[in-house]
Design an enzyme around this catalytic site. Structure first.
Site, PDB file in Angstrom:
ATOM      1  N   GLY A 173       0.851  -1.178   0.000  1.00 59.80           N
ATOM      2  CA  GLY A 173       0.000   0.000   0.000  1.00 59.80           C
ATOM      3  C   GLY A 173       0.880   1.218   0.000  1.00 59.80           C
ATOM      4  O   GLY A 173       2.014   1.179  -0.499  1.00 59.80           O
ATOM      5  N   GLY A 233       2.221   2.339   2.619  1.00 54.98           N
ATOM      6  CA  GLY A 233       3.276   1.644   3.342  1.00 54.98           C
ATOM      7  C   GLY A 233       3.322   0.224   2.819  1.00 54.98           C
ATOM      8  O   GLY A 233       2.310  -0.287   2.331  1.00 54.98           O
ATOM      9  N   ARG A 251       8.335   6.658   1.367  1.00 56.72           N
ATOM     10  CA  ARG A 251       9.364   6.242   2.317  1.00 56.72           C
ATOM     11  C   ARG A 251      10.458   5.435   1.621  1.00 56.72           C
ATOM     12  O   ARG A 251      10.215   4.735   0.644  1.00 56.72           O
ATOM     13  CB  ARG A 251       8.742   5.405   3.448  1.00 56.72           C
ATOM     14  CG  ARG A 251       7.994   6.216   4.460  1.00 56.72           C
ATOM     15  CD  ARG A 251       7.276   5.330   5.469  1.00 56.72           C
ATOM     16  NE  ARG A 251       5.862   5.175   5.154  1.00 56.72           N
ATOM     17  CZ  ARG A 251       5.033   4.345   5.770  1.00 56.72           C
ATOM     18  NH1 ARG A 251       5.494   3.551   6.726  1.00 56.72           N
ATOM     19  NH2 ARG A 251       3.757   4.277   5.437  1.00 56.72           N
ATOM     20  N   HIS A 270      -4.901  -4.082  -6.487  1.00 57.34           N
ATOM     21  CA  HIS A 270      -5.473  -3.378  -7.636  1.00 57.34           C
ATOM     22  C   HIS A 270      -4.484  -3.026  -8.735  1.00 57.34           C
ATOM     23  O   HIS A 270      -4.887  -2.386  -9.717  1.00 57.34           O
ATOM     24  CB  HIS A 270      -6.159  -2.098  -7.150  1.00 57.34           C
ATOM     25  CG  HIS A 270      -7.203  -2.332  -6.105  1.00 57.34           C
ATOM     26  ND1 HIS A 270      -8.334  -3.071  -6.330  1.00 57.34           N
ATOM     27  CD2 HIS A 270      -7.256  -1.941  -4.799  1.00 57.34           C
ATOM     28  CE1 HIS A 270      -9.062  -3.122  -5.224  1.00 57.34           C
ATOM     29  NE2 HIS A 270      -8.431  -2.448  -4.281  1.00 57.34           N
ATOM     30  N   GLU A 289      -8.349  -5.137   7.871  1.00 56.82           N
ATOM     31  CA  GLU A 289      -7.784  -4.800   9.177  1.00 56.82           C
ATOM     32  C   GLU A 289      -8.857  -4.350  10.158  1.00 56.82           C
ATOM     33  O   GLU A 289      -8.774  -4.634  11.363  1.00 56.82           O
ATOM     34  CB  GLU A 289      -6.743  -3.681   9.007  1.00 56.82           C
ATOM     35  CG  GLU A 289      -5.542  -4.073   8.177  1.00 56.82           C
ATOM     36  CD  GLU A 289      -4.760  -2.869   7.683  1.00 56.82           C
ATOM     37  OE1 GLU A 289      -3.594  -2.726   8.080  1.00 56.82           O
ATOM     38  OE2 GLU A 289      -5.334  -2.068   6.911  1.00 56.82           O
TER      39      GLU A 289
END
Length: 400
Positions: free
Chosen positions: A208, A210, A239, A336, A383
């Site tokens: 994702g 992250g 990141r 996706h 989640e």
């Protein structure tokens, strides 16, 4: 009258929420209602939910996060129409060395969790702000923290250790692992769909904004790519992922960047966005791969490096597992972006991975060719349901 668990998943620029109805024999996998506020802190925040079109909202410039939470609370109360919330479950990214199970929140627990903010600065402070507000304004409402680090408590000590002086381990400086609620859902959903095959040597790719990988054996975490912080491992949207610490020392010692400036680079200006200069989203970058000049070059490099890092880490985790029976893609990019899955699997053909290209293009739940020795799957994560289920269990254990 129906009662509900409210799940809050708080990030630096968004708050996602979901309501799960309780009281049945089993907690429904599908949320009764869900939505989010996004763009918090930016120029154009908005609110949207199932059955509610996305609309622009105004947030208090000094306290935008508090304002966003208030909007969600108002919208939830409107939707409930007199029905009640029996508990709020929070996704809390870091539980540190102490918290490996969901916990009922109070002021003392909140204070301990605030000490972990430096380990997850993109997520931890915002979840704790929501908890703090609700503790003050609705102290009678049970709140439960569900930790993203908890699922990785099963990894062996050799996977937790960092090669620093041993007293660092004793102070809690170790590899924790993240995205645990997502991986825990996989540990529930995969055997339901694949039976005992899922209990073998499985790698789940949570891709994702992250991103991390988790190597599972018998549905338990045995290794993962994120470590002490959510900066480790795979290259992500903004990141860096794993980075030679010497590069950080160079930025600070030679280029004289401050700690704050380095933090901005590592968390917000690197990854797909940093390399491409275009976007943290793979599908946006894909549109520019054939551009002329530097634009196209950087787009190609960004996607090539993104895929290379995934492939390299899958190879490393396959070595830890001693082979591979199943590879599972999940989360926004994993679920996706068929072209990312195709490129990753192309480079892992030596492991026995072979895609059914048509199934992959349709985002089907099994995308490997029928004769392939390694099963490749696409499994949507959930989640919020895991967090809601934990809240139900905590309340039941306390006789609530």
């Amino acid at each position: 009258m129906s009662e509900f668990i409210l799940v809050l998943n708080c990030g630096s620029s968004s708050i996602k929420f979901a309501l799960f109805e309780t009281g049945g024999a089993a907690l429904p996998r599908q949320a009764a209602w869900n939505g989010k506020v996004q763009g918090i802190g930016g120029p154009t925040p908005d609110f949207g939910a199932r059955t509610v079109p996305v609309r622009a909202i105004n947030l208090d410039a000094e306290h935008p996060y508090t304002a966003a939470l208030q909007i969600i609370r108002h919208e939830v109360q409107q939707w409930l129409n007199g029905r009640s919330i029996v508990a709020v479950a929070h996704r809390v990214v870091h539980g540190g060395a102490k918290y490996f199970e969901p916990v009922r929140l109070d002021a003392a627990t909140l204070a301990e969790l605030k000490e972990l903010i430096p380990l997850a600065p993109l997520h931890q402070p915002f979840a704790l702000e929501a908890i703090d507000i609700l503790l003050r304004e609705q102290p009678e409402l049970p709140q439960v923290a569900c930790f993203d680090t908890a699922f990785h408590h099963t990894v062996p000590q050799v996977e937790q250790l960092l090669p620093l002086p041993f007293d660092a381990w004793q102070r809690g400086i170790r590899r924790y692992g993240f995205h645990g609620l997502s991986y825990e859902y996989m540990a529930t959903a995969l055997p339901e769909r694949y039976g005992d095959r899922a209990r073998g040597r499985t790698i789940v790719a949570h891709l994702g904004s992250g991103a991390s990988l988790c190597a599972m054996r018998n549905l338990q975490s045995v290794a993962t790519t994120m470590g002490f912080s959510a900066l480790d491992g795979l290259m992500m949207g903004t990141r860096t992922g794993a980075l030679d610490p010497g590069a950080i020392l160079y930025l600070m010692e030679i280029e004289k960047l401050t700690l704050e400036q380095v933090g901005q680079i590592l968390y917000h200006r690197s990854g797909l966005l940093g390399i491409s200069g275009l976007s943290p989203e793979p599908r946006v970058i894909l549109k520019h791969e054939s551009d002329d000049g530097e634009n196209g070059l950087r787009a190609r490099l960004a996607l090539d490096l993104y895929v290379r890092r995934i492939v390299r880490e899958i190879g490393a985790l396959t070595a830890v597992l001693g082979g591979l029976d199943m590879l599972v893609f999940t989360a926004g990019v994993g679920e996706h972006n068929a072209f990312i899955r195709k490129r990753v699997c192309r480079d892992l053909a030596f492991l026995g991975i072979k895609l059914d290209d048509e199934a992959n293009a349709r985002d089907e739940w099994q995308i490997s060719a029928p004769d392939a020795p390694v099963t490749v799957a696409v499994e949507p994560t959930n989640e919020e349901w895991v967090a809601a289920r934990y809240a139900v269990r905590v309340l039941a254990a306390q006789g609530k």
